[in-house]
Write an enzyme that holds these catalytic residues in place. Structure first.
Site, PDB file in Angstrom:
ATOM      1  N   LYS A  53       6.133  28.023 -16.785  1.00 26.14           N
ATOM      2  CA  LYS A  53       5.854  28.625 -15.744  1.00 26.14           C
ATOM      3  C   LYS A  53       5.935  27.564 -14.964  1.00 26.14           C
ATOM      4  CE  LYS A  53       4.195  32.578 -14.725  1.00 26.14           C
ATOM      5  NZ  LYS A  53       4.956  33.850 -14.911  1.00 26.14           N
ATOM      6  N   THR A 108       5.187  32.843 -20.269  1.00 28.29           N
ATOM      7  CA  THR A 108       5.094  31.979 -19.131  1.00 28.29           C
ATOM      8  C   THR A 108       3.834  32.377 -18.631  1.00 28.29           C
ATOM      9  OG1 THR A 108       6.282  33.166 -17.538  1.00 28.29           O
ATOM     10  CG2 THR A 108       7.414  31.793 -19.007  1.00 28.29           C
ATOM     11  N   HIS A 149      17.390   6.499   9.149  1.00 27.31           N
ATOM     12  CA  HIS A 149      18.043   5.493  10.212  1.00 27.31           C
ATOM     13  C   HIS A 149      17.516   5.971  11.564  1.00 27.31           C
ATOM     14  CE1 HIS A 149      21.045   4.618   7.018  1.00 27.31           C
ATOM     15  NE2 HIS A 149      21.466   5.776   7.129  1.00 27.31           N
TER      16      HIS A 149
HETATM   17  O1  LIG Z   1      19.380  -1.159   3.805  1.00 26.68           O
HETATM   18  C1  LIG Z   1      20.398  -0.761   3.979  1.00 26.68           C
HETATM   19  N1  LIG Z   1      21.231  -0.734   2.696  1.00 26.68           N
HETATM   20  C2  LIG Z   1      22.543  -0.144   2.736  1.00 26.68           C
HETATM   21  O2  LIG Z   1      23.382  -0.276   1.709  1.00 26.68           O
HETATM   22  C3  LIG Z   1      23.167   0.186   4.014  1.00 26.68           C
HETATM   23  N2  LIG Z   1      24.291   0.693   4.221  1.00 26.68           N
HETATM   24  C4  LIG Z   1      24.264   1.008   5.662  1.00 26.68           C
HETATM   25  O3  LIG Z   1      25.184   1.446   6.460  1.00 26.68           O
HETATM   26  N3  LIG Z   1      22.959   0.797   6.182  1.00 26.68           N
HETATM   27  C5  LIG Z   1      22.204   0.009   5.215  1.00 26.68           C
HETATM   28  N4  LIG Z   1      21.003  -0.458   5.045  1.00 26.68           N
END
Ligand SMILES: O=c1[nH]c(=O)c2[nH]c(=O)[nH]c2[nH]1
Length: 297
Positions: free
Chosen positions: A12, A57, A246
């Site tokens: 489950k 389950t 990012h």
């Molecule tokens: O810390 C990072 N590692 C990467 O492998 C990578 N590749 C990327 O485009 N930016 C980053 N930053």
């Protein structure tokens, strides 16, 4: 040609269990998401529909609920061991059990400057995880956390990388670094103060993230993992997964406003995904420790 039934397990997934301890006016709360999976001679259920060995389950779910009262939830690791041992040792055909648990943290509401006895605010922080396997080869516990969202606004670089005709990324010696960390650690001992170890591991990883002058997220993960393994000899292996969330400089120069690493576009995808396993060269065999069920933990 014959078709054979390979690896199988059943159970489950994701029983949401809230356990309130109300033996005194000051209540306690444990908020869990529990998955059980059983392994054993269950081929007849698949091949010919014979359920004689199949513990439903639904029963597994009921047991998970009942155990939060009868055994308690001192830690999710211990609760997982109690549940797994029950299925393997008390239910005859069961040969192996995998229990995966997520725990959602709550913090007490503060009312008039005092912690309230029976009101909490859900903590927006990470989810603590445990994955327990018990079978004839042994007992395995993996602790962990996921969705620990971290961000540092400096102290992170990325430069000197390989370049080809498709490379457009500028080198940087000062960037935002952010992630939602998923970490798992395999214990080589079961004689562990589970609740004491957890906050220390979290604090060690946060400290490394904060204090390392990072040359890449890869290097940060290595430092996080080694810090944990150096502190706790009974952690044999650490597995880390970190999306690179990012933060791109936003071009406000177009509007006559200077941007010196102050205004960013927080991109949610695509993201770099950096993963690493750290393991001691004398680690005991992992056995079935990593064989997941719902993949919760
Ligand atoms: O810390 C990072 N590692 C990467 O492998 C990578 N590749 C990327 O485009 N930016 C980053 N930053």
């Amino acid at each position: 040609m014959a078709i054979i039934l390979g690896d199988n397990q059943y159970g489950k997934a994701e029983s949401r269990i809230v356990r309130i301890v109300r033996d005194s006016p000051r209540h306690e709360i444990r908020d869990l998401n529990v998955t059980t999976a059983l392994r054993g001679p269950f081929e007849p259920a698949y091949l010919v529909g014979d359920q004689s060995n199949v513990l439903p389950t639904d029963t597994q779910k009921n047991t998970a609920y009942a155990f939060t009262k009868s055994k308690g939830v001192e830690s999710i690791e211990q609760y997982g061991l109690d549940l797994a041992r029950h299925f393997v040792h008390e239910i005859d055909p069961v040969e192996g059990a995998r229990i995966e648990i997520e725990e959602f943290a709550w913090e007490r509401a503060v009312v008039d400057g005092t912690e309230h006895d029976h009101t909490w605010l859900r903590k927006g922080q990470e989810v603590r995880t445990a994955a327990v396997t018990v079978d004839s080869s042994g007992e395995y516990v993996i602790g962990g956390l996921k969705d620990l969202v971290l961000l540092k606004s400096t102290g992170s670089e990325f430069a000197g990388f390989l370049k080809d005709e498709y490379t457009t990324l500028p080198e940087t010696h000062d960037r935002v670094m952010a992630t939602a960390l998923d970490a798992k650690w395999r214990f080589s001992s079961l004689d562990v103060d589970w609740n004491a170890v957890y906050p220390t591991i979290k604090a060690l990883m946060v400290t490394e993230f904060a204090t390392l002058q990072s040359l890449a997220l890869q290097q940060t993960l290595w430092h996080m993992g080694t810090a944990v393994m150096e502190e706790f000899p009974f952690i044999a292996e650490v597995r880390l997964k970190a999306p690179n969330k990012h933060h791109f400089d936003y071009d406000i120069g177009r509007f006559g406003v200077e941007n010196h690493g102050e205004v960013f576009f927080a991109s949610d995808r695509a993201y770099g995904l950096i993963e690493a396993t750290l393991i001691r060269d004398d680690a005991p065999p992992a056995g079935e420790a990593w064989r997941a069920s719902a993949g919760l933990a």
